[in-house]
Design a protein around this motif. Structure first.
Motif, PDB file in Angstrom:
ATOM      1  N   GLU A 124       0.824  -1.202   0.000  1.00 42.80           N
ATOM      2  CA  GLU A 124       0.000   0.000   0.000  1.00 42.80           C
ATOM      3  C   GLU A 124       0.862   1.257   0.000  1.00 42.80           C
ATOM      4  O   GLU A 124       1.772   1.402   0.817  1.00 42.80           O
ATOM      5  CB  GLU A 124      -0.929   0.002   1.217  1.00 42.80           C
ATOM      6  N   VAL A 125       0.551   2.182  -0.907  1.00 49.01           N
ATOM      7  CA  VAL A 125       1.235   3.471  -0.959  1.00 49.01           C
ATOM      8  C   VAL A 125       0.515   4.482  -0.068  1.00 49.01           C
ATOM      9  O   VAL A 125       1.128   5.259   0.656  1.00 49.01           O
ATOM     10  CB  VAL A 125       1.303   3.997  -2.401  1.00 49.01           C
ATOM     11  N   GLY A 126      -0.811   4.471  -0.150  1.00 46.49           N
ATOM     12  CA  GLY A 126      -1.580   5.415   0.656  1.00 46.49           C
ATOM     13  C   GLY A 126      -3.042   5.056   0.660  1.00 46.49           C
ATOM     14  O   GLY A 126      -3.498   4.207  -0.115  1.00 46.49           O
ATOM     15  N   ARG A 127      -3.773   5.691   1.552  1.00 47.85           N
ATOM     16  CA  ARG A 127      -5.213   5.482   1.628  1.00 47.85           C
ATOM     17  C   ARG A 127      -5.903   6.761   2.069  1.00 47.85           C
ATOM     18  O   ARG A 127      -5.303   7.616   2.739  1.00 47.85           O
ATOM     19  CB  ARG A 127      -5.563   4.346   2.581  1.00 47.85           C
ATOM     20  N   VAL A 128      -7.170   6.868   1.694  1.00 44.34           N
ATOM     21  CA  VAL A 128      -8.014   7.963   2.158  1.00 44.34           C
ATOM     22  C   VAL A 128      -9.263   7.344   2.760  1.00 44.34           C
ATOM     23  O   VAL A 128      -9.939   6.535   2.111  1.00 44.34           O
ATOM     24  CB  VAL A 128      -8.418   8.904   1.003  1.00 44.34           C
ATOM     25  N   ASP A 129      -9.545   7.680   4.012  1.00 49.52           N
ATOM     26  CA  ASP A 129     -10.765   7.238   4.686  1.00 49.52           C
ATOM     27  C   ASP A 129     -11.681   8.436   4.881  1.00 49.52           C
ATOM     28  O   ASP A 129     -11.296   9.431   5.523  1.00 49.52           O
ATOM     29  CB  ASP A 129     -10.451   6.650   6.076  1.00 49.52           C
ATOM     30  N   PHE A 130     -12.875   8.361   4.323  1.00 51.50           N
ATOM     31  CA  PHE A 130     -13.911   9.342   4.610  1.00 51.50           C
ATOM     32  C   PHE A 130     -14.898   8.675   5.560  1.00 51.50           C
ATOM     33  O   PHE A 130     -15.491   7.645   5.236  1.00 51.50           O
ATOM     34  CB  PHE A 130     -14.655   9.756   3.335  1.00 51.50           C
ATOM     35  N   THR A 131     -15.068   9.234   6.737  1.00 55.41           N
ATOM     36  CA  THR A 131     -16.036   8.733   7.711  1.00 55.41           C
ATOM     37  C   THR A 131     -16.984   9.881   8.065  1.00 55.41           C
ATOM     38  O   THR A 131     -16.728  11.032   7.707  1.00 55.41           O
ATOM     39  CB  THR A 131     -15.330   8.214   8.977  1.00 55.41           C
ATOM     40  N   PRO A 132     -18.080   9.605   8.750  1.00 52.42           N
ATOM     41  CA  PRO A 132     -19.026  10.688   9.052  1.00 52.42           C
ATOM     42  C   PRO A 132     -18.420  11.852   9.818  1.00 52.42           C
ATOM     43  O   PRO A 132     -18.886  12.999   9.684  1.00 52.42           O
ATOM     44  CB  PRO A 132     -20.100   9.981   9.883  1.00 52.42           C
ATOM     45  N   ASP A 133     -17.380  11.602  10.608  1.00 49.75           N
ATOM     46  CA  ASP A 133     -16.813  12.648  11.467  1.00 49.75           C
ATOM     47  C   ASP A 133     -15.537  13.282  10.941  1.00 49.75           C
ATOM     48  O   ASP A 133     -15.195  14.399  11.325  1.00 49.75           O
ATOM     49  CB  ASP A 133     -16.534  12.088  12.862  1.00 49.75           C
ATOM     50  N   LYS A 134     -14.804  12.587  10.067  1.00 48.02           N
ATOM     51  CA  LYS A 134     -13.493  13.108   9.692  1.00 48.02           C
ATOM     52  C   LYS A 134     -13.009  12.540   8.361  1.00 48.02           C
ATOM     53  O   LYS A 134     -13.577  11.596   7.812  1.00 48.02           O
ATOM     54  CB  LYS A 134     -12.462  12.771  10.781  1.00 48.02           C
ATOM     55  N   VAL A 135     -11.934  13.163   7.878  1.00 52.58           N
ATOM     56  CA  VAL A 135     -11.216  12.686   6.712  1.00 52.58           C
ATOM     57  C   VAL A 135      -9.817  12.298   7.172  1.00 52.58           C
ATOM     58  O   VAL A 135      -9.143  13.072   7.860  1.00 52.58           O
ATOM     59  CB  VAL A 135     -11.114  13.778   5.626  1.00 52.58           C
ATOM     60  N   LEU A 136      -9.380  11.103   6.809  1.00 52.91           N
ATOM     61  CA  LEU A 136      -8.042  10.625   7.172  1.00 52.91           C
ATOM     62  C   LEU A 136      -7.276  10.322   5.902  1.00 52.91           C
ATOM     63  O   LEU A 136      -7.712   9.520   5.071  1.00 52.91           O
ATOM     64  CB  LEU A 136      -8.132   9.368   8.034  1.00 52.91           C
ATOM     65  N   PHE A 137      -6.136  10.978   5.740  1.00 48.63           N
ATOM     66  CA  PHE A 137      -5.263  10.750   4.593  1.00 48.63           C
ATOM     67  C   PHE A 137      -3.945  10.190   5.107  1.00 48.63           C
ATOM     68  O   PHE A 137      -3.264  10.813   5.918  1.00 48.63           O
ATOM     69  CB  PHE A 137      -5.035  12.069   3.847  1.00 48.63           C
ATOM     70  N   VAL A 138      -3.580   8.992   4.643  1.00 47.59           N
ATOM     71  CA  VAL A 138      -2.372   8.318   5.121  1.00 47.59           C
ATOM     72  C   VAL A 138      -1.366   8.195   3.983  1.00 47.59           C
ATOM     73  O   VAL A 138      -1.673   7.625   2.925  1.00 47.59           O
ATOM     74  CB  VAL A 138      -2.697   6.915   5.671  1.00 47.59           C
ATOM     75  N   ASP A 139      -0.166   8.727   4.211  1.00 48.18           N
ATOM     76  CA  ASP A 139       0.943   8.623   3.269  1.00 48.18           C
ATOM     77  C   ASP A 139       1.896   7.561   3.815  1.00 48.18           C
ATOM     78  O   ASP A 139       2.665   7.815   4.747  1.00 48.18           O
ATOM     79  CB  ASP A 139       1.635   9.985   3.166  1.00 48.18           C
ATOM     80  N   ARG A 140       1.821   6.364   3.258  1.00 50.01           N
ATOM     81  CA  ARG A 140       2.663   5.267   3.737  1.00 50.01           C
ATOM     82  C   ARG A 140       4.129   5.506   3.409  1.00 50.01           C
ATOM     83  O   ARG A 140       5.010   5.063   4.139  1.00 50.01           O
ATOM     84  CB  ARG A 140       2.208   3.947   3.104  1.00 50.01           C
TER      85      ARG A 140
END
Length: 298
Positions: free
Chosen positions: A108-124
């Motif tokens: 995995e290079v990266g992921r984006v999680d959109f949830t009802p409360d927040k946005v999480l962007f992960v740069d592996r």
């Protein structure tokens, strides 16, 4: 090794820019089911036809709790194009997750999680992450763009700003040209400075395109267009296996264009996956403003 690392870095820069732009910015198959004949059958009552058509479009929404698929992920950002394998994991009213992997290696290079409360962007690659709630992003907050708005776009369905679903009573808020345009249903909804438009196939009542337009007196127009095609069966409904997001904005002070294409190789209702993302202490949290600084230097 250096070449591989450069490719990973390129993927992450592209994904980072896309996230920034996004932050800124069963009907049956009978050919005569709707249209002029339906108007005649209802005594010329076009309003009744519109209401029936909207009900059918809304009823086409996938009812599964999970949508999962591996995919070919392509980004075209201001003329720069890169493709990589990826995956889409969505759980209704909980999360939309996009993952991008290194070709061939599969890490995995990266992921984006959109949830009802927040946005999480992960740069592996750089061991960094950004975590922001929707209320801290003024453009999203002021114009009622939240998780449920994004969910409607990814799930190929109508939306009511701020709501997790569209009920029958909500349908009166929409305007619809249901029988004058050959082969197409044109649906519209206005909410403040945001305008929503959908185009659905007249025979199947499946949404083929969604358009969000934001008008700003100081920063001009920003648009996000979602095109849906190659519908496949998912449960008792149909879901597009090809989704193309096209974004145009001047919100950063410079014209930006981006196209994200997701070609799903498989679509299922698999529920055996974890909707939470846990990060070790090796990851550094950076502010969203740092993300925009990086973008402006690209």
């Amino acid at each position: 090794m250096k070449r591989n690392r450069n490719r990973k870095s390129c993927i992450m820069r592209s994904l980072t820019l896309l996230v920034s732009i996004m932050l800124l910015a069963s009907c049956g198959s009978k050919h005569n089911a709707v249209g002029e004949s339906a108007v005649t059958a209802l005594g010329g009552d076009a309003k009744a036809v519109d209401e029936a058509l909207l009900e059918k479009v809304n009823a086409n929404s996938v009812t599964e709790e999970n949508i999962v698929g591996s995919m070919k992920f392509t980004l075209d950002l201001n003329g720069r194009t890169i493709s990589a394998p990826g995956s889409l994991h969505m759980r209704r009213n909980q999360i939309i997750r996009l993952q991008v992997f290194v070709p061939l290696l599969g890490s995995e290079v990266g992921r984006v999680d959109f949830t009802p409360d927040k946005v999480l962007f992960v740069d592996r690659l750089h061991k960094e992450y950004i975590e922001a709630d929707y209320s801290s992003i003024s453009f999203l907050k002021n114009n009622n763009i939240d998780f449920y708005t994004l969910q409607s776009l990814f799930w190929n369905q109508l939306l009511v700003p701020g709501a997790d679903k569209v009920t029958s009573s909500d349908l009166k808020r929409y305007s619809l040209n249901g029988y004058k345009t050959a082969g197409r249903l044109d649906i519209a909804l206005s909410d403040g400075k945001l305008n929503y438009e959908w185009s659905a196939d007249r025979l199947t009542c499946l949404i083929q395109q969604a358009l969000l337009t934001y008008e700003s007196q100081t920063r001009g127009k920003s648009e996000m267009t979602c095109n849906y095609s190659d519908f496949v069966s998912l449960g008792k409904k149909k879901f597009p296996s090809t989704i193309v997001f096209t974004m145009h904005t001047k919100a950063t002070g410079k014209e930006r264009n981006a196209t994200m294409t997701m070609k799903l190789n498989s679509v299922s209702n698999d529920a055996k996956w974890d909707a939470t993302t846990s990060l070790s202490g090796k990851y550094e949290k950076i502010e969203s403003s740092s993300l925009f600084d990086k973008i402006l230097k690209m």
